[in-house]
Design an enzyme around this catalytic site. Structure first.
Site, PDB file in Angstrom:
ATOM      1  N   TRP A 150     -16.586 102.079 -32.338  1.00  0.00           N
ATOM      2  CA  TRP A 150     -16.024 101.713 -33.641  1.00  0.00           C
ATOM      3  C   TRP A 150     -14.983 100.654 -33.316  1.00  0.00           C
ATOM      4  O   TRP A 150     -13.955 100.936 -32.708  1.00  0.00           O
ATOM      5  CB  TRP A 150     -15.374 102.923 -34.308  1.00  0.00           C
ATOM      6  CG  TRP A 150     -14.908 102.656 -35.706  1.00  0.00           C
ATOM      7  CD1 TRP A 150     -15.648 102.723 -36.852  1.00  0.00           C
ATOM      8  CD2 TRP A 150     -13.589 102.270 -36.107  1.00  0.00           C
ATOM      9  NE1 TRP A 150     -14.874 102.408 -37.934  1.00  0.00           N
ATOM     10  CE2 TRP A 150     -13.602 102.129 -37.518  1.00  0.00           C
ATOM     11  CE3 TRP A 150     -12.397 102.034 -35.432  1.00  0.00           C
ATOM     12  CZ2 TRP A 150     -12.485 101.766 -38.248  1.00  0.00           C
ATOM     13  CZ3 TRP A 150     -11.279 101.661 -36.161  1.00  0.00           C
ATOM     14  CH2 TRP A 150     -11.328 101.534 -37.557  1.00  0.00           C
ATOM     15  N   LYS A 179     -15.976 110.560 -52.419  1.00  0.00           N
ATOM     16  CA  LYS A 179     -17.323 110.826 -51.907  1.00  0.00           C
ATOM     17  C   LYS A 179     -18.288 109.732 -52.353  1.00  0.00           C
ATOM     18  O   LYS A 179     -19.090 109.250 -51.565  1.00  0.00           O
ATOM     19  CB  LYS A 179     -17.857 112.185 -52.410  1.00  0.00           C
ATOM     20  CG  LYS A 179     -17.316 113.437 -51.794  1.00  0.00           C
ATOM     21  CD  LYS A 179     -17.663 113.672 -50.350  1.00  0.00           C
ATOM     22  CE  LYS A 179     -16.704 112.987 -49.441  1.00  0.00           C
ATOM     23  NZ  LYS A 179     -15.522 113.665 -49.036  1.00  0.00           N
ATOM     24  N   ARG A 231     -18.479 109.344 -34.382  1.00  0.00           N
ATOM     25  CA  ARG A 231     -17.185 108.780 -33.976  1.00  0.00           C
ATOM     26  C   ARG A 231     -17.147 107.258 -34.077  1.00  0.00           C
ATOM     27  O   ARG A 231     -16.096 106.637 -33.890  1.00  0.00           O
ATOM     28  CB  ARG A 231     -16.870 109.191 -32.534  1.00  0.00           C
ATOM     29  CG  ARG A 231     -16.812 110.686 -32.317  1.00  0.00           C
ATOM     30  CD  ARG A 231     -16.421 110.995 -30.903  1.00  0.00           C
ATOM     31  NE  ARG A 231     -15.107 110.498 -30.615  1.00  0.00           N
ATOM     32  CZ  ARG A 231     -13.974 111.116 -30.880  1.00  0.00           C
ATOM     33  NH1 ARG A 231     -14.011 112.297 -31.458  1.00  0.00           N
ATOM     34  NH2 ARG A 231     -12.817 110.592 -30.579  1.00  0.00           N
ATOM     35  N   LYS A 279     -15.969 109.271 -38.128  1.00  0.00           N
ATOM     36  CA  LYS A 279     -15.600 110.633 -38.531  1.00  0.00           C
ATOM     37  C   LYS A 279     -14.131 110.941 -38.252  1.00  0.00           C
ATOM     38  O   LYS A 279     -13.436 111.482 -39.092  1.00  0.00           O
ATOM     39  CB  LYS A 279     -16.501 111.626 -37.792  1.00  0.00           C
ATOM     40  CG  LYS A 279     -16.285 113.075 -38.193  1.00  0.00           C
ATOM     41  CD  LYS A 279     -16.808 113.332 -39.574  1.00  0.00           C
ATOM     42  CE  LYS A 279     -16.547 114.759 -40.028  1.00  0.00           C
ATOM     43  NZ  LYS A 279     -16.637 114.864 -41.497  1.00  0.00           N
ATOM     44  N   GLU A 332     -11.363 113.510 -55.043  1.00  0.00           N
ATOM     45  CA  GLU A 332     -12.323 113.777 -53.966  1.00  0.00           C
ATOM     46  C   GLU A 332     -13.740 113.340 -54.382  1.00  0.00           C
ATOM     47  O   GLU A 332     -14.477 112.761 -53.586  1.00  0.00           O
ATOM     48  CB  GLU A 332     -12.277 115.274 -53.613  1.00  0.00           C
ATOM     49  CG  GLU A 332     -13.288 115.745 -52.591  1.00  0.00           C
ATOM     50  CD  GLU A 332     -13.190 115.062 -51.227  1.00  0.00           C
ATOM     51  OE1 GLU A 332     -12.224 114.324 -50.981  1.00  0.00           O
ATOM     52  OE2 GLU A 332     -14.116 115.255 -50.422  1.00  0.00           O
ATOM     53  N   GLU A 353     -17.462 106.289 -50.520  1.00  0.00           N
ATOM     54  CA  GLU A 353     -17.684 106.136 -49.083  1.00  0.00           C
ATOM     55  C   GLU A 353     -19.148 106.172 -48.678  1.00  0.00           C
ATOM     56  O   GLU A 353     -19.508 105.581 -47.664  1.00  0.00           O
ATOM     57  CB  GLU A 353     -16.845 107.121 -48.261  1.00  0.00           C
ATOM     58  CG  GLU A 353     -17.234 108.557 -48.364  1.00  0.00           C
ATOM     59  CD  GLU A 353     -16.335 109.464 -47.506  1.00  0.00           C
ATOM     60  OE1 GLU A 353     -15.867 109.043 -46.444  1.00  0.00           O
ATOM     61  OE2 GLU A 353     -16.122 110.615 -47.924  1.00  0.00           O
ATOM     62  N   CYS A 401     -14.739 105.932 -31.415  1.00  0.00           N
ATOM     63  CA  CYS A 401     -15.644 105.688 -30.287  1.00  0.00           C
ATOM     64  C   CYS A 401     -15.984 107.023 -29.633  1.00  0.00           C
ATOM     65  O   CYS A 401     -15.173 107.933 -29.575  1.00  0.00           O
ATOM     66  CB  CYS A 401     -15.084 104.774 -29.218  1.00  0.00           C
ATOM     67  SG  CYS A 401     -14.517 103.197 -29.835  1.00  0.00           S
ATOM     68  N   HIS A 411      -3.159 105.492 -70.119  1.00  0.00           N
ATOM     69  CA  HIS A 411      -2.133 104.570 -69.623  1.00  0.00           C
ATOM     70  C   HIS A 411      -2.734 103.395 -68.856  1.00  0.00           C
ATOM     71  O   HIS A 411      -2.043 102.765 -68.062  1.00  0.00           O
ATOM     72  CB  HIS A 411      -1.122 105.337 -68.766  1.00  0.00           C
ATOM     73  CG  HIS A 411      -0.445 106.419 -69.529  1.00  0.00           C
ATOM     74  ND1 HIS A 411       0.619 106.179 -70.377  1.00  0.00           N
ATOM     75  CD2 HIS A 411      -0.711 107.741 -69.629  1.00  0.00           C
ATOM     76  CE1 HIS A 411       0.986 107.321 -70.941  1.00  0.00           C
ATOM     77  NE2 HIS A 411       0.186 108.284 -70.502  1.00  0.00           N
ATOM     78  N   ASN A 455     -12.098 104.814 -25.245  1.00  0.00           N
ATOM     79  CA  ASN A 455     -11.879 105.140 -26.656  1.00  0.00           C
ATOM     80  C   ASN A 455     -10.368 105.057 -26.893  1.00  0.00           C
ATOM     81  O   ASN A 455      -9.622 105.752 -26.215  1.00  0.00           O
ATOM     82  CB  ASN A 455     -12.409 106.561 -26.907  1.00  0.00           C
ATOM     83  CG  ASN A 455     -11.934 107.181 -28.213  1.00  0.00           C
ATOM     84  OD1 ASN A 455     -11.915 108.390 -28.342  1.00  0.00           O
ATOM     85  ND2 ASN A 455     -11.580 106.390 -29.181  1.00  0.00           N
ATOM     86  N   GLY A 456      -9.948 104.162 -27.794  1.00  0.00           N
ATOM     87  CA  GLY A 456      -8.506 104.040 -28.046  1.00  0.00           C
ATOM     88  C   GLY A 456      -8.095 102.582 -28.143  1.00  0.00           C
ATOM     89  O   GLY A 456      -8.944 101.693 -28.305  1.00  0.00           O
TER      90      GLY A 456
HETATM   91  O1  M6R Z   1     -10.305 114.794 -39.532  1.00  0.00           O
HETATM   92  P1  M6R Z   1      -9.378 114.599 -40.701  1.00  0.00           P
HETATM   93  O2  M6R Z   1      -9.511 115.658 -41.707  1.00  0.00           O
HETATM   94  O3  M6R Z   1      -7.950 114.419 -40.263  1.00  0.00           O
HETATM   95  O4  M6R Z   1      -9.845 113.246 -41.339  1.00  0.00           O
HETATM   96  C1  M6R Z   1      -9.174 112.687 -42.429  1.00  0.00           C
HETATM   97  C2  M6R Z   1      -9.984 111.599 -43.089  1.00  0.00           C
HETATM   98  O5  M6R Z   1     -10.260 110.577 -42.173  1.00  0.00           O
HETATM   99  C3  M6R Z   1     -11.292 112.129 -43.653  1.00  0.00           C
HETATM  100  O6  M6R Z   1     -11.090 113.168 -44.540  1.00  0.00           O
HETATM  101  C4  M6R Z   1     -12.049 110.992 -44.370  1.00  0.00           C
HETATM  102  O7  M6R Z   1     -11.357 110.597 -45.504  1.00  0.00           O
HETATM  103  C5  M6R Z   1     -13.476 111.436 -44.724  1.00  0.00           C
HETATM  104  N1  M6R Z   1     -14.400 110.379 -44.414  1.00  0.00           N
HETATM  105  C6  M6R Z   1     -13.656 111.741 -46.156  1.00  0.00           C
HETATM  106  O8  M6R Z   1     -14.941 112.152 -46.457  1.00  0.00           O
END
Ligand code: M6R
Length: 615
Positions: A75, A492, A27, A610, A488, A495, A2, A511, A101-102
């Site tokens: 969020w 990408k 956020r 984020k 990774e 997501e 948020c 395997h 927020n929280g």
């Molecule tokens: O801010 P952080 O690096 O701690 O965040 C960790 C993950 O939430 C972040 O890397 C998330 O997986 C991204 N959306 C990946 O692209």
């Protein structure tokens, strides 16, 4: 999660808040709302959807005038995203209005007690409980808003950043934080409140970042008073000069932040090593490492904790630290580590990696390790973030603001910092000879140019993206240093395009995952020279025999994989230990183009935010 924004001063609050919310949409973006005091009364507009939907609605609903206001982009935690659960929330009397927020963990018992006192609730949120708790305390104890907030927060278990005001006292706003970030921008006879400084960067460079368990009473003409929530003691606020520029948080001609951030990597990587690496003097200097060299050299092992992409950077670091500095490394998901009663000793060094520096699980893992006496080192991007402050020492990545929800430059700059650390420790331990060390420095300095080269494949990658954009599944394979890169690449794609993708060590394919391969399965194989090239070529043969569609990431001039693969994407040659910095680039571009072609919201993928400030 948020984003919260507030304003009290001499300007119209509405445009500041709406523009600020747009900058904080990273956020959370499932609903948005605003409350303005128009000089006479409170005007509230809120809706499920994004800030643009809020703008459309408030055009019809409210007058948009007022010099005091608060806004929220959500969020969802408690209660589904809908109009009613959107913030701001108003107390039963209609006097108090809050954004939050929280998570208030004990909201159910607080709600029960308030219900017995005939409070009613419209939403399913914990936030509406909090605003009524504050109102109840204010009435029962006959205290001012600031005191009521303080008493109420002492009854709360959970995490929060809140902004609250009373429409009958429009000269004053109360803010507080525990576990969620909150910054106050200080102008001439005006104050800005936000989850980070981006909403007010064009108005002031002076900001106070509240610490955990602090609250502030902001009076337009009388200034700001910061206090400890627990014991009411007064805190002398530290005013920081912000370094952030407006251009850094704008798209700069790119269609999406993600694309801009992919293209920023050459600069971001050189910003990361600038001032730390001197090839002429053949040295690496990192203040946080130098000051704590003994801790690192005496370390029994390094434990790396992180989440998501940062965890992948941690996996790359495991290879680098063990390979170059011969220090045993364990890489843990922060969310698992914090709850599994791990063995942590005083001679362990814990490295926490986080772009945002606000990830709740990573923060909790740090606190756990500190409580057991381990030395904790942070690798963060956001300066002054909670993790940067909570760790014993650290190194910033200097990547600049990353706004796209999918991490790109954060990943490559984290790897750069961790590589510098590994090299520095290897030199101190004598596990690398001077010619290898020098070769690494030389190659590292060439990485930004080579990333630029890798980015030139963009148009070619777009063609490949068009061929595979409708595939329901995709596999990513890599070995050694490039196994985490495969993970990774898959993350990408998942997501931002919502295509199911998995990353595997190439040899693991036999395997199980090999059963998935048929003529419809695209498989991205990282097959650059050095490392385990011949082994990966054998893996490619195995895929080919099963008719899988092979997209090979290869070193410039490669001929062997070219013959086997359906498509190849070339990257410049480098050392194996630095290859993740280049091999990641085409994977970022591939997922970006597929997501754009599928019409997905690249910068704000569904269900994500984020920074994950809740567990
Ligand atoms: O801010 P952080 O690096 O701690 O965040 C960790 C993950 O939430 C972040 O890397 C998330 O997986 C991204 N959306 C990946 O692209």
């Amino acid at each position: 999660m948020c984003g919260i924004v507030g304003y009290i001063g001499h300007r119209e609050a509405y445009p500041i808040i709406v523009e600020g919310l747009k900058r904080l949409e990273y956020r959370g973006y499932d609903s948005a709302g605003i409350a303005l005091f128009d000089g006479k009364d409170l005007k509230v507009s809120k809706t499920k959807g994004k800030v643009v939907d809020l703008e459309e609605l408030s055009e019809k609903e409210i007058s948009k005038h007022g010099k005091l206001g608060i806004g929220h982009t959500r969020w969802a935690t408690h209660g589904v995203p809908n109009d009613i659960n959107s913030h701001p929330h108003i107390s039963n009397s209609g006097d108090l209005v809050i954004i939050h927020n929280g998570i208030i963990e004990n909201y159910a018992s607080l709600k029960k007690a308030l219900t017995l006192r005939e409070y009613t609730f419209k939403s399913d949120t914990d936030t509406e409980v909090l605003v009524n708790l504050i109102e109840d305390v204010k009435k029962q104890e006959k205290v001012k808003l600031g005191k009521a907030v303080q008493i109420a927060l002492n009854q709360v278990i959970g995490a929060y950043a809140i902004t609250v005001f009373d429409k009958n006292k429009p000269e004053e706003v109360v803010v507080a934080r525990l576990g969620s970030p909150l910054a106050v921008g200080i102008g001439e006879d005006e104050f800005f409140i936000a989850s980070d400084a981006s909403p007010f960067i064009e108005y002031t460079k002076d900001a106070i970042y509240l610490e955990d368990e602090e609250m502030a009473i902001i009076r337009r003409h009388k200034g700001i008073k910061v206090r400890k929530i627990k014991d009411d003691s007064i805190v002398a606020p530290y005013i920081q000069k912000l370094q952030l520029n407006l251009e850094e948080i704008e798209k700069g001609g790119f269609d999406h932040f993600m694309l801009k951030e992919i293209h920023e990597q050459p600069k971001a990587i050189s910003d990361t090593y600038r001032g730390r690496l001197s090839r002429d003097k053949a040295i690496i200097k990192m203040a946080g490492v130098e000051d704590n060299m003994k801790k690192f050299l005496n370390a029994n092992r390094i434990i790396i904790v992180a989440c998501g992409t940062s965890w992948h950077a941690g996996l790359v670091a495991e290879y680098i630290f063990e390979d170059l500095a011969r220090i045993p490394v364990e890489v843990e998901y922060a969310s698992e580590f914090r709850y599994r009663n791990p063995v942590i000793r005083e001679d362990d060094v814990l490295i926490a990696i986080s772009q945002s520096g606000e990830t709740a699980d990573t923060l909790a893992a740090i606190k756990l390790a500190k409580s057991k006496g381990a030395f904790v080192f942070g690798v963060c991007n956001v300066v002054g973030s909670s993790i940067a402050r909570e760790t014993d020492a650290g190194a910033y990545t200097h990547a600049g603001p990353e706004i796209g929800v999918a991490s790109t430059k954060a990943f490559t700059t984290q790897i750069t910092v961790l590589t510098l650390m590994a090299l520095r420790l290897a030199r101190a331990k004598g596990t690398i000879n001077s010619s290898d060390f020098h070769r690494h420095l030389l190659e590292l300095e060439m990485i930004p140019k080579k990333v630029e080269e890798a980015l030139k494949s963009d148009a070619h990658i777009r063609i490949i993206a068009d061929i595979y954009k409708d595939a329901p599944n995709c596999l990513y394979l890599g070995r050694g240093y490039n196994f985490p890169v495969a993970l990774e690449g898959a993350l990408k794609l998942k997501e931002i395009s919502y295509i199911h993708a998995e990353g595997y060590p190439a040899a693991e394919m036999k395997h199980g995952p090999i059963a998935l391969i048929d003529e419809n399965m695209p498989i991205v194989v990282i097959a650059t020279k050095k490392g385990h090239y011949e082994k990966v070529v054998s893996n490619i043969q195995e895929i080919k025999s099963r008719k899988g569609k092979i997209i090979g990431i290869v070193t410039e001039g490669d001929t062997q994989v070219r013959e086997l693969a359906d498509h190849i994407i070339e990257v410049p040659e480098t050392l194996e230990s630095l290859s993740p910095l280049l091999n990641t680039i085409p994977l970022q571009l591939l997922s970006y183009h597929i997501a754009v072609m599928l019409g997905k919201n690249v910068d704000q993928p569904r269900n994500l935010a984020k920074s994950v400030t809740v567990e």
